[in-house]
Structure formats: C-alpha cells, structure tokens
Design an enzyme around this catalytic site. Structure first.
Site, PDB file in Angstrom:
ATOM      1  N   ARG A 183      22.142   2.917  -0.110  1.00  0.00           N
ATOM      2  CA  ARG A 183      20.910   2.127   0.056  1.00  0.00           C
ATOM      3  C   ARG A 183      21.089   0.979   1.045  1.00  0.00           C
ATOM      4  NH1 ARG A 183      20.742   4.067  -5.203  1.00  0.00           N
ATOM      5  NH2 ARG A 183      21.972   2.344  -6.005  1.00  0.00           N
TER       6      ARG A 183
ATOM      7  N   GLU B 188      33.571   0.906 -13.808  1.00  0.00           N
ATOM      8  CA  GLU B 188      33.692   0.680 -15.251  1.00  0.00           C
ATOM      9  C   GLU B 188      34.752   1.633 -15.830  1.00  0.00           C
ATOM     10  OE1 GLU B 188      29.943   0.998 -17.143  1.00  0.00           O
ATOM     11  OE2 GLU B 188      30.716   0.299 -19.082  1.00  0.00           O
TER      12      GLU B 188
HETATM   13  P1  AMP Z   1      29.063  -3.195  -8.090  1.00  0.00           P
HETATM   14  O1  AMP Z   1      30.205  -2.647  -7.282  1.00  0.00           O
HETATM   15  O2  AMP Z   1      29.314  -3.197  -9.554  1.00  0.00           O
HETATM   16  O3  AMP Z   1      28.606  -4.549  -7.580  1.00  0.00           O
HETATM   17  O4  AMP Z   1      27.840  -2.186  -7.903  1.00  0.00           O
HETATM   18  C1  AMP Z   1      27.062  -2.211  -6.762  1.00  0.00           C
HETATM   19  C2  AMP Z   1      26.668  -0.843  -6.307  1.00  0.00           C
HETATM   20  O5  AMP Z   1      26.216  -0.034  -7.385  1.00  0.00           O
HETATM   21  C3  AMP Z   1      25.518  -0.943  -5.345  1.00  0.00           C
HETATM   22  O6  AMP Z   1      25.720  -0.006  -4.286  1.00  0.00           O
HETATM   23  C4  AMP Z   1      24.276  -0.617  -6.159  1.00  0.00           C
HETATM   24  O7  AMP Z   1      23.384   0.157  -5.412  1.00  0.00           O
HETATM   25  C5  AMP Z   1      24.805   0.129  -7.375  1.00  0.00           C
HETATM   26  N1  AMP Z   1      24.300  -0.432  -8.649  1.00  0.00           N
HETATM   27  C6  AMP Z   1      25.051  -1.032  -9.599  1.00  0.00           C
HETATM   28  N2  AMP Z   1      24.307  -1.404 -10.652  1.00  0.00           N
HETATM   29  C7  AMP Z   1      23.028  -1.049 -10.351  1.00  0.00           C
HETATM   30  C8  AMP Z   1      21.761  -1.192 -11.038  1.00  0.00           C
HETATM   31  N3  AMP Z   1      21.663  -1.771 -12.231  1.00  0.00           N
HETATM   32  N4  AMP Z   1      20.658  -0.727 -10.426  1.00  0.00           N
HETATM   33  C9  AMP Z   1      20.740  -0.140  -9.194  1.00  0.00           C
HETATM   34  N5  AMP Z   1      21.889   0.026  -8.516  1.00  0.00           N
HETATM   35  C10 AMP Z   1      23.028  -0.420  -9.073  1.00  0.00           C
END
Ligand code: AMP
Length: 183
Positions: free
Chosen positions: A67, A104
C-alpha cells in the site's frame, strides 16, 4: 508546519473503514481502499502530503510493499522525484539487499535494489506506508535505505497506531510523521 484543518481531518478519518477480525480474530484492519476511491479524501490527502514535503529537498520516495506504493508513487510524481519500491522478499529482479524483521509469530523480510537510490551518498529519502503498528516493517525499511548509502530523513504514514510503541521505537532511528493518529 503544514497542518490539516478540522474539516480535512474529518474527511480523511471518515473515509477509512474499520474491518473487524481481519485477517484474523482480534485485529481491526484499517481499510484505506475507501479513501482511495473517494476522490475528495484522496485529493485532500495527496495535497496535504505535497504541501508538507515540497520543502524537504527529497530526492526519492521509497514505498513499502504494497500500500506504500499507491501513496508513494503518486507523491513522487507530484514532487517531480523518483520512486523506489521496497518489496517483500523474492520479488525484485536485480541485486538486492534485504532486512529481516519480527512479526507477531515468526519473521518476514523486505528488499531493495542495491542501486535504487543512485550513486550519490546521502540521497534524501522519504519512506512511506499506509500504517504503522509495531513499527517492525518501517524500521527494516529505514535500515535498508541507510544501508544503500542513502539517508532516510523521515518515515510517513497515513495512519499511526499510537496505542502500540512502534512510533516511539522508530523515532530513535528517524523522524516520523503520521497524518492521522489512532489511539
Ligand atoms: P508493523 O510492521 O507492525 O508496523 O505493521 C505495518 C504493516 O502491516 C503495514 O504495511 C500495514 O499495511 C500492515 N498493518 C499492520 N496492522 C494493520 C492494521 N490494523 N490495518 C491495516 N494494515 C495493517
């Protein structure tokens, strides 16, 4: 400092849809497809990003798979600079450098072409994605940019989840900007 008006903020907030329990139970997925197909919201967002970043003397925007490509490529074109995709492992055809990061459960890996930011050391790069949660993905992306010899000057997100400590951790490495914060 460019700030969103209350009306603009509401247009953006109202355009993002919450999907409960996607992709698994307990997760509230922030669906930005309803921002993209709303020409008013998409326009407000891209104009805001353009106004913020036009004075940053950026040389490249690096968008995170997938995205981040949508916002990053559009913004790069508006700013008249190059766009670089940071992709999930195995998708880029030329020589890459890669970085693993924790999920996770388990690990994931992203890559960038080794020559993506040209030969100039310290090229100013903005990393962009739709959302920051734990910050693992963006942290790995900023590390990759810096490893190529370029410089990640800021990470930008449409949505920042402030109830997790991803933003705080990422701020130890680079500046961080979230257009909308969700707490
Ligand atoms: P993180 O590495 O945990 O910061 O996760 C970020 C990535 O996961 C991004 O590319 C987001 O598009 C996706 N992502 C994580 N959580 C969500 C959520 N609740 N809604 C949409 N996309 C998410």
């Amino acid at each position: 400092m460019i700030t969103l008006s209350k009306t603009e903020k509401k247009i953006l907030e109202d355009s993002i849809r919450d999907i409960q329990d996607f992709p698994k139970p307990g997760i509230v997925f922030k669906d930005i497809t309803t921002l993209l197909n709303n020409k008013e919201a998409y326009g407000v967002l891209m104009n805001h990003l353009y106004q913020r970043y036009k004075e940053y003397n950026l040389e490249y925007i690096a968008g995170i798979d997938a995205r981040g490509f949508i916002f990053g490529a559009a913004l790069a074109q508006m700013l008249g600079i190059g766009f670089v995709p940071i992709r999930k492992k195995g998708k880029l055809p030329y020589t890459t450098i890669s970085e693993k990061y924790a999920l996770e459960y388990g690990v994931d890996e992203i890559e960038v072409h080794i020559d993506a930011f040209g030969k100039q050391i310290g090229a100013r790069v903005l990393v962009i994605d739709d959302l920051i949660a734990t910050g693992g993905t963006a942290n790995a992306a900023a590390t990759l940019v810096n490893q190529t010899g370029a410089k990640c000057v800021e990470c930008c997100f449409i949505l920042g989840l402030t109830f997790l400590d991803g933003i705080k951790k990422l701020q130890e490495k680079t500046d961080v900007y979230s257009v909308i914060e969700v707490d």
